[in-house]
Design a protein around this motif. Structure first.
Motif, PDB file in Angstrom:
ATOM      1  N   ASN A  64      40.499  21.377  41.136  1.00 44.66           N
ATOM      2  CA  ASN A  64      40.662  22.836  41.076  1.00 44.66           C
ATOM      3  C   ASN A  64      40.910  23.469  42.442  1.00 44.66           C
ATOM      4  O   ASN A  64      40.808  24.691  42.582  1.00 44.66           O
ATOM      5  CB  ASN A  64      39.432  23.450  40.392  1.00 44.66           C
ATOM      6  CG  ASN A  64      39.389  23.099  38.929  1.00 44.66           C
ATOM      7  OD1 ASN A  64      40.107  23.682  38.125  1.00 44.66           O
ATOM      8  ND2 ASN A  64      38.574  22.108  38.573  1.00 44.66           N
ATOM      9  N   ASN A  65      41.225  22.638  43.419  1.00 46.41           N
ATOM     10  CA  ASN A  65      41.525  23.117  44.781  1.00 46.41           C
ATOM     11  C   ASN A  65      40.439  24.017  45.367  1.00 46.41           C
ATOM     12  O   ASN A  65      40.740  24.927  46.153  1.00 46.41           O
ATOM     13  CB  ASN A  65      42.874  23.830  44.824  1.00 46.41           C
ATOM     14  CG  ASN A  65      44.020  22.879  44.634  1.00 46.41           C
ATOM     15  OD1 ASN A  65      44.032  21.791  45.196  1.00 46.41           O
ATOM     16  ND2 ASN A  65      44.975  23.271  43.822  1.00 46.41           N
ATOM     17  N   ILE A  66      39.218  23.789  44.983  1.00 45.65           N
ATOM     18  CA  ILE A  66      38.124  24.647  45.447  1.00 45.65           C
ATOM     19  C   ILE A  66      37.968  24.576  46.960  1.00 45.65           C
ATOM     20  O   ILE A  66      37.791  25.609  47.614  1.00 45.65           O
ATOM     21  CB  ILE A  66      36.816  24.296  44.720  1.00 45.65           C
ATOM     22  CG1 ILE A  66      36.931  24.742  43.259  1.00 45.65           C
ATOM     23  CG2 ILE A  66      35.619  24.922  45.405  1.00 45.65           C
ATOM     24  CD1 ILE A  66      35.769  24.352  42.381  1.00 45.65           C
ATOM     25  N   PHE A  67      38.044  23.373  47.527  1.00 42.17           N
ATOM     26  CA  PHE A  67      37.861  23.239  48.973  1.00 42.17           C
ATOM     27  C   PHE A  67      38.979  23.935  49.749  1.00 42.17           C
ATOM     28  O   PHE A  67      38.753  24.445  50.840  1.00 42.17           O
ATOM     29  CB  PHE A  67      37.794  21.764  49.381  1.00 42.17           C
ATOM     30  CG  PHE A  67      36.642  21.014  48.753  1.00 42.17           C
ATOM     31  CD1 PHE A  67      35.349  21.498  48.790  1.00 42.17           C
ATOM     32  CD2 PHE A  67      36.862  19.803  48.122  1.00 42.17           C
ATOM     33  CE1 PHE A  67      34.300  20.805  48.216  1.00 42.17           C
ATOM     34  CE2 PHE A  67      35.825  19.093  47.547  1.00 42.17           C
ATOM     35  CZ  PHE A  67      34.533  19.601  47.594  1.00 42.17           C
ATOM     36  N   LYS A  68      40.160  23.989  49.201  1.00 43.03           N
ATOM     37  CA  LYS A  68      41.305  24.601  49.885  1.00 43.03           C
ATOM     38  C   LYS A  68      41.465  26.084  49.590  1.00 43.03           C
ATOM     39  O   LYS A  68      42.011  26.825  50.399  1.00 43.03           O
ATOM     40  CB  LYS A  68      42.596  23.875  49.497  1.00 43.03           C
ATOM     41  CG  LYS A  68      42.671  22.480  50.051  1.00 43.03           C
ATOM     42  CD  LYS A  68      43.980  21.826  49.672  1.00 43.03           C
ATOM     43  CE  LYS A  68      44.029  20.413  50.233  1.00 43.03           C
ATOM     44  NZ  LYS A  68      45.264  19.728  49.856  1.00 43.03           N
ATOM     45  N   GLU A  69      41.010  26.527  48.425  1.00 39.60           N
ATOM     46  CA  GLU A  69      41.235  27.919  48.032  1.00 39.60           C
ATOM     47  C   GLU A  69      39.971  28.778  48.074  1.00 39.60           C
ATOM     48  O   GLU A  69      40.028  29.933  48.483  1.00 39.60           O
ATOM     49  CB  GLU A  69      41.854  27.970  46.632  1.00 39.60           C
ATOM     50  CG  GLU A  69      43.246  27.377  46.589  1.00 39.60           C
ATOM     51  CD  GLU A  69      43.851  27.346  45.198  1.00 39.60           C
ATOM     52  OE1 GLU A  69      43.271  27.932  44.262  1.00 39.60           O
ATOM     53  OE2 GLU A  69      44.916  26.719  45.046  1.00 39.60           O
ATOM     54  N   PHE A  70      38.848  28.221  47.660  1.00 39.02           N
ATOM     55  CA  PHE A  70      37.616  29.017  47.600  1.00 39.02           C
ATOM     56  C   PHE A  70      36.836  28.959  48.913  1.00 39.02           C
ATOM     57  O   PHE A  70      36.401  29.995  49.429  1.00 39.02           O
ATOM     58  CB  PHE A  70      36.737  28.548  46.439  1.00 39.02           C
ATOM     59  CG  PHE A  70      35.465  29.329  46.308  1.00 39.02           C
ATOM     60  CD1 PHE A  70      35.468  30.596  45.754  1.00 39.02           C
ATOM     61  CD2 PHE A  70      34.271  28.809  46.759  1.00 39.02           C
ATOM     62  CE1 PHE A  70      34.302  31.335  45.652  1.00 39.02           C
ATOM     63  CE2 PHE A  70      33.087  29.527  46.657  1.00 39.02           C
ATOM     64  CZ  PHE A  70      33.110  30.793  46.103  1.00 39.02           C
ATOM     65  N   CYS A  71      36.677  27.773  49.453  1.00 43.19           N
ATOM     66  CA  CYS A  71      35.863  27.623  50.658  1.00 43.19           C
ATOM     67  C   CYS A  71      36.371  28.464  51.839  1.00 43.19           C
ATOM     68  O   CYS A  71      35.554  29.066  52.543  1.00 43.19           O
ATOM     69  CB  CYS A  71      35.725  26.153  51.036  1.00 43.19           C
ATOM     70  SG  CYS A  71      34.748  25.208  49.825  1.00 43.19           S
TER      71      CYS A  71
ATOM     72  N   GLU B 144      30.047  12.464  41.714  1.00 43.05           N
ATOM     73  CA  GLU B 144      31.476  12.153  41.652  1.00 43.05           C
ATOM     74  C   GLU B 144      32.211  13.154  40.775  1.00 43.05           C
ATOM     75  O   GLU B 144      33.320  13.586  41.104  1.00 43.05           O
ATOM     76  CB  GLU B 144      31.692  10.735  41.107  1.00 43.05           C
ATOM     77  CG  GLU B 144      31.369   9.647  42.092  1.00 43.05           C
ATOM     78  CD  GLU B 144      31.683   8.259  41.547  1.00 43.05           C
ATOM     79  OE1 GLU B 144      32.712   8.106  40.858  1.00 43.05           O
ATOM     80  OE2 GLU B 144      30.883   7.351  41.811  1.00 43.05           O
ATOM     81  N   GLU B 145      31.577  13.532  39.663  1.00 43.68           N
ATOM     82  CA  GLU B 145      32.199  14.486  38.750  1.00 43.68           C
ATOM     83  C   GLU B 145      32.404  15.837  39.426  1.00 43.68           C
ATOM     84  O   GLU B 145      33.423  16.496  39.240  1.00 43.68           O
ATOM     85  CB  GLU B 145      31.365  14.665  37.472  1.00 43.68           C
ATOM     86  CG  GLU B 145      31.214  13.423  36.640  1.00 43.68           C
ATOM     87  CD  GLU B 145      30.092  12.489  37.127  1.00 43.68           C
ATOM     88  OE1 GLU B 145      29.239  12.906  37.955  1.00 43.68           O
ATOM     89  OE2 GLU B 145      30.078  11.331  36.686  1.00 43.68           O
ATOM     90  N   GLY B 146      31.397  16.252  40.190  1.00 39.26           N
ATOM     91  CA  GLY B 146      31.487  17.529  40.881  1.00 39.26           C
ATOM     92  C   GLY B 146      32.580  17.540  41.931  1.00 39.26           C
ATOM     93  O   GLY B 146      33.336  18.508  42.057  1.00 39.26           O
ATOM     94  N   VAL B 147      32.675  16.457  42.694  1.00 36.65           N
ATOM     95  CA  VAL B 147      33.725  16.358  43.703  1.00 36.65           C
ATOM     96  C   VAL B 147      35.094  16.342  43.035  1.00 36.65           C
ATOM     97  O   VAL B 147      36.022  17.020  43.474  1.00 36.65           O
ATOM     98  CB  VAL B 147      33.528  15.108  44.593  1.00 36.65           C
ATOM     99  CG1 VAL B 147      34.727  14.893  45.509  1.00 36.65           C
ATOM    100  CG2 VAL B 147      32.250  15.231  45.410  1.00 36.65           C
TER     101      VAL B 147
END
Length: 90
Positions: A68-75, A59-62
């Motif tokens: 940090n918008n990782i799924f939208k910006e990094f992925c 849960e913490e990782g998600v």
């Protein structure tokens, strides 16, 4: 999915390469290994949790990834990288 193992962009690329070279297990394995080596060289890893610097199995990782918008910006950058590398083999 959501296990933090092989990046989903890589998984999709490997599926496409498998379709292209699936008639020869030897050739398919060779191309897939080359793809993973190139992706790792370009992105430092092909393991999701290493790429994201968080473990989306928790849960913490998600929460970290979402905050940090990782799924939208990094992925999307990983998808672009995988696509460009795959194009060299198709």
């Amino acid at each position: 999915m959501r296990k933090g193992e092989v990046c989903g962009a890589c998984t999709g690329a490997l599926m496409a390469l498998g379709l292209k070279y699936g008639d020869s297990k030897t050739k398919s394995n060779e191309v897939c290994e080359k793809f993973l080596d190139e992706f790792e060289k370009e992105n430092r890893s092909y393991i999701c949790r290493e790429l994201l610097n968080c473990d989306i199995r928790t849960e913490e990782g998600v929460k970290y990834a979402l905050d940090n918008n990782i799924f939208k910006e990094f992925c999307p950058k990983m998808i672009e990288s995988a696509t460009k590398i795959t194009e060299n083999y198709l």
